[in-house]
Design a protein around this motif. Structure first.
Motif, mmCIF file in Angstrom:
data_model
loop_
_atom_site.group_PDB
_atom_site.id
_atom_site.type_symbol
_atom_site.label_atom_id
_atom_site.label_comp_id
_atom_site.label_asym_id
_atom_site.label_seq_id
_atom_site.Cartn_x
_atom_site.Cartn_y
_atom_site.Cartn_z
ATOM 1 N N VAL A 34 0.806 -1.217 0.000
ATOM 2 C CA VAL A 34 0.000 0.000 0.000
ATOM 3 C C VAL A 34 0.842 1.271 0.000
ATOM 4 O O VAL A 34 0.478 2.267 -0.636
ATOM 5 C CB VAL A 34 -0.994 -0.007 1.183
ATOM 6 C CG1 VAL A 34 -0.275 -0.050 2.521
ATOM 7 C CG2 VAL A 34 -1.923 1.193 1.092
ATOM 8 N N VAL A 78 -9.041 -0.970 -1.250
ATOM 9 C CA VAL A 78 -10.185 -0.484 -0.478
ATOM 10 C C VAL A 78 -11.147 -1.635 -0.160
ATOM 11 O O VAL A 78 -11.682 -1.737 0.948
ATOM 12 C CB VAL A 78 -10.913 0.637 -1.247
ATOM 13 C CG1 VAL A 78 -12.224 1.011 -0.552
ATOM 14 C CG2 VAL A 78 -10.015 1.869 -1.359
ATOM 15 N N SER A 98 -5.870 4.917 5.732
ATOM 16 C CA SER A 98 -5.710 4.913 4.274
ATOM 17 C C SER A 98 -5.660 6.332 3.730
ATOM 18 O O SER A 98 -4.811 6.661 2.896
ATOM 19 C CB SER A 98 -6.858 4.134 3.621
ATOM 20 O OG SER A 98 -6.864 2.794 4.047
#
Length: 219
Positions: A34, A78, A98
């Motif tokens: 990520v 997501v 996030s």
């Protein structure tokens, strides 16, 4: 030659993104670490807009293709990313974390531009985040206990996609920084390729300590 290597890099990284999207949805996970994903999509969004407004080039078109593909990889993160985290990470924590990660990545890219300018900033940021990504792919393999959500095609294409601009802008243009960081990327990328091959050829070694050990030679 530089144009050829630029196109080769563009094709190789596009393969990385397409296969990341495919395996992400198939394995119900995300295929790119990520932190690297956040830096990638920030870089591509910024330089796509800059390239399209200052004069269309091969790299500008490639950046747009990458940005669109990265959006789909973000979708996999997501949708499936929270399940990769410990149980105490709530939905709210996942969302806030996030947003913070992607926001920080955008800030980092803008700081590179402010400090080094558009031309040097793009190259320095790209190679440093590639080095980070190369290490994070190995870390992801270790954290997942194997190659789940990862493929040999991604591993090899990532290596080629970084090696091509290393030759073009590091070796051919005698840029020691780009050459050095690019070579370090290759070291990590080849190690990662080795891990993926090992996981495919000796799957029991990931769960059975005895299988991971070399076969003893009879006396």
């Amino acid at each position: 030659m530089v144009l050829f290597l630029t196109m080769l890099s563009g094709i190789a990284w596009t393969v990385v993104y397409i296969d990341s999207i495919r395996i992400g949805f198939a394995a119900r996970t995300y295929a790119m670490p990520v932190a690297a994903l956040a830096l990638n999509i920030a870089w591509e969004a910024i330089y796509s807009l800059h390239g399209l407004t200052t004069g269309v080039s091969a790299q500008a078109v490639i950046n747009v293709v990458w940005a669109v593909a990265d959006v789909l990889i973000v979708v996999t993160f997501v949708r499936f990313g929270r399940r990769e985290l410990p149980a105490f990470v709530s939905r709210g924590m996942f969302v806030v974390g996030s947003v913070g990660m992607f926001g920080a990545a955008l800030a980092v890219q803008l700081l590179f531009i402010d400090e080094f300018g558009w031309d040097q900033g793009s190259g320095y940021a790209a190679f440093l985040q590639n080095l980070l990504m190369s290490g994070l792919f190995i870390a992801m393999f270790v954290a997942r206990g194997g190659a789940r959500g990862q493929t040999l095609l991604i591993a090899v294409s990532k290596w080629i996609g970084t090696l091509a601009p290393t030759i073009a802008f590091g070796a051919m243009e005698h840029n020691a920084f780009v050459l050095g960081i690019g070579l370090l990327c290759s070291v990590f990328d080849l190690a990662y390729i080795g891990l993926i091959v090992w996981a495919r050829t000796r799957p029991l070694a990931l769960t059975d300590p005895v299988a991971a050990s070399p076969t003893p030679i009879p006396a």
